[in-house]
Scaffold this active site. Structure first.
Site, PDB file in Angstrom:
ATOM      1  CG  HIS A 150     -73.683  40.113  23.360  1.00  0.00           C
ATOM      2  ND1 HIS A 150     -74.147  39.650  24.565  1.00  0.00           N
ATOM      3  CD2 HIS A 150     -74.224  39.308  22.413  1.00  0.00           C
ATOM      4  CE1 HIS A 150     -74.958  38.618  24.346  1.00  0.00           C
ATOM      5  NE2 HIS A 150     -75.018  38.387  23.049  1.00  0.00           N
ATOM      6  CG  HIS A 185     -71.170  37.370  19.636  1.00  0.00           C
ATOM      7  ND1 HIS A 185     -71.369  36.014  19.631  1.00  0.00           N
ATOM      8  CD2 HIS A 185     -72.386  37.932  19.349  1.00  0.00           C
ATOM      9  CE1 HIS A 185     -72.645  35.751  19.352  1.00  0.00           C
ATOM     10  NE2 HIS A 185     -73.277  36.905  19.168  1.00  0.00           N
ATOM     11  CG  HIS A 245     -76.006  38.937  15.133  1.00  0.00           C
ATOM     12  ND1 HIS A 245     -74.651  38.808  14.970  1.00  0.00           N
ATOM     13  CD2 HIS A 245     -76.293  38.365  16.327  1.00  0.00           C
ATOM     14  CE1 HIS A 245     -74.151  38.169  16.008  1.00  0.00           C
ATOM     15  NE2 HIS A 245     -75.124  37.885  16.854  1.00  0.00           N
ATOM     16  CD  GLN A 250     -71.627  27.113  28.532  1.00  0.00           C
ATOM     17  OE1 GLN A 250     -71.674  26.601  27.434  1.00  0.00           O
ATOM     18  NE2 GLN A 250     -71.900  28.401  28.719  1.00  0.00           N
TER      19      GLN A 250
END
Ligand SMILES: *[C@@H]1O[C@H](CO)[C@@H](O)[C@H](O)[C@H]1NC(C)=O
Ligand SMILES: *[C@@H]1O[C@H](CO)[C@@H](O)[C@H](O)[C@H]1NC(C)=O
Ligand SMILES: *[C@@H]1O[C@H](CO)[C@@H](O)[C@H](O)[C@H]1NC(C)=O
Ligand SMILES: *[C@@H]1O[C@H](CO)[C@@H](O)[C@H](O)[C@H]1NC(C)=O
Ligand SMILES: *[C@@H]1O[C@H](CO)[C@@H](O)[C@H](O)[C@H]1NC(C)=O
Ligand SMILES: *[C@@H]1O[C@H](CO)[C@@H](O)[C@H](O)[C@H]1NC(C)=O
Ligand SMILES: *[C@@H]1O[C@H](CO)[C@@H](O)[C@H](O)[C@H]1NC(C)=O
Ligand SMILES: *[C@@H]1O[C@H](CO)[C@@H](O)[C@H](O)[C@H]1NC(C)=O
EC number: 3.1.4.-
Length: 723
Positions: free
Chosen positions: A455, A459, A495, A670
């Site tokens: 983050h 990103h 965001h 994943q």
């Protein structure tokens, strides 16, 4: 059947009083029947306790054991209840008229109760509603006149009497034409009004009327035709209406639950309101909290009504439907027990739920959330050629954001932002200079933590890139306005600003300042939004909103907040399902049915599209070209590993135990993430926006992880591929 508190407060639950001297299988039958019907049931053993219970709870249905008059006299009980509570007399009469032949089968008791509810109880409710409507009309401060179809006056309220100077008695029964008219109303106007009314339409406008004293007054008039078919709808409308206009100050709270105290205090304002009315008002408020409540209540009522005449199999199926509807977690799939795939449950636990832990486990997280790294960065005046060249490919889905990260010296957001915001004419929309936009992008980027392995601002740039890509898709473009585009780009940019590299669950467990501030609810997302607006408006040099008018700003701000909050994973399934249900599915045939008509506050299509867009952009990593997808998987795993490390170090609950750097299988994690969150969402988004390239990458990447997993490889690549 367990009714949640929530449900009980939303829906008025019918109450039943059983007066049985002894418990036996007949009283049991009624008890279980109430349980099945969802009624609340009380039992009284003596006439005295029955009366006391009734005065306390005002049950709508009373069942009295009349089999054995040795214990008490049923008629006597009715009479005494009657003396105490006049308004309930008709109900009691109705109820007492029914005789129920001893039959302890729950079905028999159930059928009896349900019949009473749908027959007498409902019609009593309606009668009481009518009373309440007229009482409300009487108290209303606006003048109201009701006429029959042939213009005979049937009702006027005291406000009308005051305004026009007539007494009720002088008006009721008279034809409108018998009264002196104001000559200021031209014939045209009356024709217009008549045309409207004949077509069943409402008319509103300014008109003149002659008062008794002879002078004409100008009034704002609203004339509403009432047809027999619409009487029921009107009744409902009036019920909402009457609460609203007897208490002018509560206009804005139309949807708020009305409790009886509000209504009581209103009634007592009018001097001539007898206590009887007070009582009716309070029961009205109770009963008709239904009509002013949420759409879900309407749905439940419709299903209840449908059950009545349905074959038993259908009724049973509908019972299950109701069970589901009555939970608040409508959109979250129910995970089975712990034998589910641990990767999935960890992701769900880590991303979607807030762990509940005991107080003494809470320590304050040692996180640096200070926003002091705000020193205004160097201004970027010209974009260096190598960056400009790289950015030429920015419109392609396969754009390599990591290259941009490298050539911009970890400032991909500023450069990509400038390019994309220019492409979408953001500064034109905001009427702000490019310098302001630059300064803003710099401040926002500076507040991403470079120390987070996932983050960080790369990103954010990636999500901005995906958002811009989606905005270019024909269907998306066609559905949104320029304001939506600008909001979406800004939302993508901000965001995750100041993301601490830890999940919401971690912050809550750690009792972090932010979790405390935001009550453990959407902690990070609230923080990103709030901080972004603080940063933006604090300094006029970077305030991109400073030149837009208040209304635009409010709309824009609302849209941005909505989108950033939509990235919170707790609501993942809610957003996806709402999107699927309203955008992917055509409107159902039943859309002209009254019940589907006006679900106000339901987010419009544009909002659902914007939410879905930013959600997909936020987790689009598995849809990127394989190499990019692998890099992202490495970064997110590393960030989760770091969280697990810290949890262990601080003795906090480990939110996602599978993300332990010593044991984790990245391919498995994943695969679970894709299975659980990604596939359905992108299927839906692809069906709307048409994204074959993404879907192809997704399939490839999924195959990659599957292959690794089959080979028992736990890392990002096969050992032979590592370079
Ligand atoms: C009702 O209870 C009585 C005893 O109290 C019992 O004899 C009778 O069989 C029961 N009837 C049913 C239908 O269960
Ligand atoms: C009791 O009610 C059930 C269900 O309505 C019915 O099937 C049964 O015949 C009734 N028993 C008596 C004794 O009436
Ligand atoms: C928090 O970060 C700021 C700037 O990044 C730094 O100046 C400060 O010393 C840090 N505080 C702590 C407690 O680590
Ligand atoms: C744009 O902003 C400037 C102030 O920077 C203002 O003078 C101008 O009227 C604004 N234009 C529009 C169209 O709002
Ligand atoms: C983001 O984190 C990665 C490590 O995963 C790092 O290599 C990269 O430089 C960071 N990017 C930014 C913009 O801070
Ligand atoms: C947190 O909860 C308190 C108490 O219910 C409330 O007053 C406050 O407004 C809430 N804060 C937020 C950000 O929701
Ligand atoms: C929302 O989308 C549905 C399906 O595409 C469409 O039928 C409906 O008219 C749209 N509603 C609005 C308000 O755009
Ligand atoms: C729903 O409400 C809106 C605004 O209140 C109104 O314009 C619209 O006609 C209503 N639609 C229906 C089907 O009643």
């Amino acid at each position: 059947k367990r009714l949640t508190t929530w449900f009980e407060t939303v829906l008025h639950v019918l109450q039943v009083l059983l007066i049985f001297a002894k418990e036996d299988n007949q009283s049991d039958g009624f008890w279980w029947a109430c349980d099945r019907a969802g009624y609340r049931c009380s039992v009284a053993r003596t006439p005295e306790s029955a009366l006391e219970c009734f005065l306390d709870k005002h049950q709508e249905i009373i069942v009295i054991d009349h089999r054995n008059s040795r214990y008490f006299d049923a008629e006597d009980i009715c009479r005494s209840a009657d003396q105490e509570e006049t308004s309930v007399l008709p109900l009691l009469n109705a109820g007492f008229d029914r005789q129920f032949m001893e039959n302890s089968s729950i079905t028999a008791c159930y059928n009896e109760l349900v019949q009473i509810e749908h027959g007498e109880v409902r019609s009593q409710f309606k009668l009481r509603a009518c009373d309440a409507v007229f009482t409300a009309l009487d108290c209303c401060q606006e003048a109201i006149e009701i006429t029959s179809e042939d213009h005979v006056i049937q009702y006027v309220n005291p406000a009308f009497e005051r305004m026009m100077g007539y007494q009720k008695g002088e008006l009721i029964g008279k034809e409108l034409t018998e009264l002196p008219k104001s000559d200021k109303n031209c014939a045209d106007l009356l024709d217009t009004i008549n045309t409207f009314i004949k077509k069943g339409k409402e008319w509103q406008g300014v008109s003149y009327a002659r008062r008794k004293s002879g002078d004409s007054i100008q009034q704002h008039v609203k004339i509403t035709p009432v047809t027999v078919n619409s009487v029921e709808a009107l009744l409902d409308a009036f019920l909402v209406f009457c609460f609203v206009f007897t208490e002018p100050h509560s206009l804005k709270c139309k949807n708020r639950r009305k409790d009886s105290t509000d209504v009581k205090s209103i009634t007592s304002q009018s001097s001539d309101a007898p206590s009887l009315q007070t009582r009716r008002y309070s029961s009205m408020a109770r009963i008709h909290s239904m009509t002013i409540e949420a759409p879900i209540t309407k749905v439940i009522n419709i299903i209840n009504a449908a059950q009545e005449n349905s074959p038993i199999t259908v009724a049973e199926a509908l019972d299950r439907v109701l069970e589901i509807l009555r939970t608040t977690e409508l959109y979250s799939p129910q995970l089975g027990t712990k034998d589910e795939d641990p990767h999935t449950s960890d992701l769900v636990g880590g991303l979607m739920t807030v762990s509940k832990i005991s107080k003494d486990e809470i320590t304050t997280a040692n996180m640096n959330l200070s926003h002091s790294h705000l020193s205004v960065p160097n201004t970027i005046n010209d974009v260096p050629p190598c960056i400009a060249q790289l950015l030429e490919n920015e419109e392609s889905w396969d754009f390599n954001i990591f290259e941009l990260e490298a050539v911009t010296n970890k400032r991909p957001l500023v450069y990509l932002g400038l390019k994309i915001f220019a492409r979408f004419a953001v500064s034109e929309f905001l009427n702000c200079s490019e310098a302001t936009l630059r300064a803003w992008l710099q401040v926002i980027e500076a507040n991403y933590h470079s120390s987070n392995s996932y983050h960080n601002s790369t990103h954010a740039a990636d999500v901005l890139h995906a958002t811009a890509f989606f905005l270019g898709k024909e269907r998306v473009k066609g559905s949104l306005d320029h304001l939506d585009e600008v909001a979406a780009l800004i939302a993508a940019t901000i965001h995750d600003v100041d993301h601490p590299g830890r999940t919401n669950s971690f912050l809550c467990n750690a009792g972090s300042e932010l979790a405390v501030l935001y009550n453990d609810t959407a902690v990070l997302e609230s923080h990103h939004t709030a901080l972004a607006f603080q940063l933006t408006t604090k300094d006029s040099k970077c305030n991109i909103f400073k030149n837009i008018d208040r209304n635009h700003y409010r709309t824009l701000r609302q849209a941005i907040i909505d989108m950033v909050l939509a990235t919170e994973m707790t609501k993942h399934f809610e957003h996806v399902n709402k999107f699927v249900n309203s955008i992917n599915k055509p409107m159902s045939e039943g859309s002209n049915c009254e019940c589907t008509a006006n679900i106000t506050n339901f987010p419009d299509n544009q909002t659902l599209i914007k939410r879905m867009m930013i959600k997909c952009a936020d987790v689009a990593n598995p849809c990127r070209p394989l190499e990019l997808c692998i890099e992202w998987a490495g970064r997110i795993s590393e960030e989760y590993f770091a969280q697990t490390d810290e949890e262990k170090r601080q003795g906090l609950p480990v939110v996602m135990p599978v993300f332990d750097r010593n044991t984790c299988s990245i391919p498995k994690s994943q695969i679970s993430f894709i299975d659980y969150f990604i596939t359905d969402m992108f299927d839906a988004w692809d069906a709307f926006a048409h994204l074959p390239v993404l879907m192809q990458h997704l399939a490839n990447n999924y195959k990659h992880w599957k292959t690794l997993d089959e080979l028992k490889c736990k890392s990002l690549r096969l050992p032979s591929e590592n370079n």
